[in-house]
Design an enzyme around this catalytic site. Structure first.
Site, short mmCIF file in Angstrom:
data_model
loop_
_atom_site.label_atom_id
_atom_site.label_comp_id
_atom_site.label_asym_id
_atom_site.label_seq_id
_atom_site.Cartn_x
_atom_site.Cartn_y
_atom_site.Cartn_z
N CYS A 110 0.83 -1.21 0.00
CA CYS A 110 0.00 0.00 0.00
C CYS A 110 0.87 1.27 0.00
CB CYS A 110 -0.99 -0.01 1.16
SG CYS A 110 -2.28 1.25 0.99
N HIS A 213 -3.67 -5.48 -0.22
CA HIS A 213 -3.35 -5.74 1.20
C HIS A 213 -3.30 -7.24 1.52
CE1 HIS A 213 -3.45 -1.64 2.84
NE2 HIS A 213 -4.28 -1.41 1.83
N GLU A 215 -1.73 -8.56 3.82
CA GLU A 215 -1.70 -8.74 5.28
C GLU A 215 -3.11 -8.91 5.85
OE1 GLU A 215 -2.38 -4.29 5.09
OE2 GLU A 215 -1.52 -5.87 3.85
#
Length: 243
Positions: A110, A213, A215
């Site tokens: 990001c 993303h 994560e």
């Protein structure tokens, strides 16, 4: 014989209003699952300290966070640009420079893709709704592990070699994005509305960055797990080469 796992320095998230550093567990847990030891770094602009960290760590994760200061890519801020964290911008400039000199593996997520691009001479859209309006959802609401748009993965890129697919559904939570890619970066994936969603440095062992993303999605998304695993493997290789 004890197996040495790679230690990966993770850029801290910064809450200036609360005068605190913090971390999303997904960054750490995804790296642990990939076989690495994640270590949250201090926020510092001490060049000697960052040089020591660059030599000590086996790789670095450039995380999400505040908007990147337009000063880095030679522009004035527009009203829609969020307030930058100048200390973090300075820290990341110093750390990126040291890590690249040592050819340490780097993964940007990001803000990470945005910062790396800006620091290497590229430019950013400071605010997508006002500068690049489209029907593609780039700023989703919770839950954040749900895909909201698709990206096309370019053949003959490391990301394609890893995932072996030309298209990937991704989650998305950002309002800034790569505008002009830095000359040292090559694009690996493009969004439905034409944005660079993943880049890499061809002349380095492993410098990848993605706009989505992993994560948030690694628990249910195999592609996200593969990206973290490829990063951890590159970091592990530095251990073997440096002893």
């Amino acid at each position: 014989m004890e197996i040495k796992r790679p230690m990966i320095g993770v850029i801290p998230l910064v809450d200036e209003e609360r005068e605190s550093y913090w971390m999303l567990p997904g960054y750490m847990k995804a790296l642990e699952q990939a076989g690495a030891i994640p270590v949250m770094l201090p926020l510092t602009v001490d060049g000697d300290a960052l040089g020591q960290l660059a030599r000590t760590m086996d790789g670095f994760l450039f995380t999400g966070g505040q908007d990147v200061s337009p000063e880095i890519y030679g522009e004035a801020a527009i009203p829609e640009c969020g307030a930058p964290c100048r200390e973090r911008d300075m820290m990341e400039q110093l750390l990126l420079s040291e890590a690249l000199k040592l050819d340490k593996p780097i993964l940007g997520i990001c803000r990470g893709i945005q910062f790396i691009n800006a620091a290497l001479g590229g430019t950013l859209y400071q605010d997508l709704p006002s500068m690049h309006p489209s029907e593609t959802e780039h700023h989703q609401c919770a839950p954040y592990d749900v895909p909201v748009h698709r990206v096309s993965i370019l053949e003959n890129t490391p990301l394609f070699e890893l995932l072996r697919t030309k298209e990937l559904a991704v989650n998305s939570y950002h309002h800034q994005a790569v505008r002009k890619p830095a000359s040292r970066l090559s694009v690996m994936a493009i969004s439905e509305d034409g944005l660079a969603e993943a880049v890499y440095m061809p002349d380095k062992r492993f410098v990848w960055a993605v706009q989505w993303h992993p994560e948030f999605s690694y628990e249910k998304d195999e592609a996200a797990r593969k990206i973290f695993a490829a990063f951890a493997a590159a970091c592990n290789k530095t251990i073997k080469e440096t002893g």
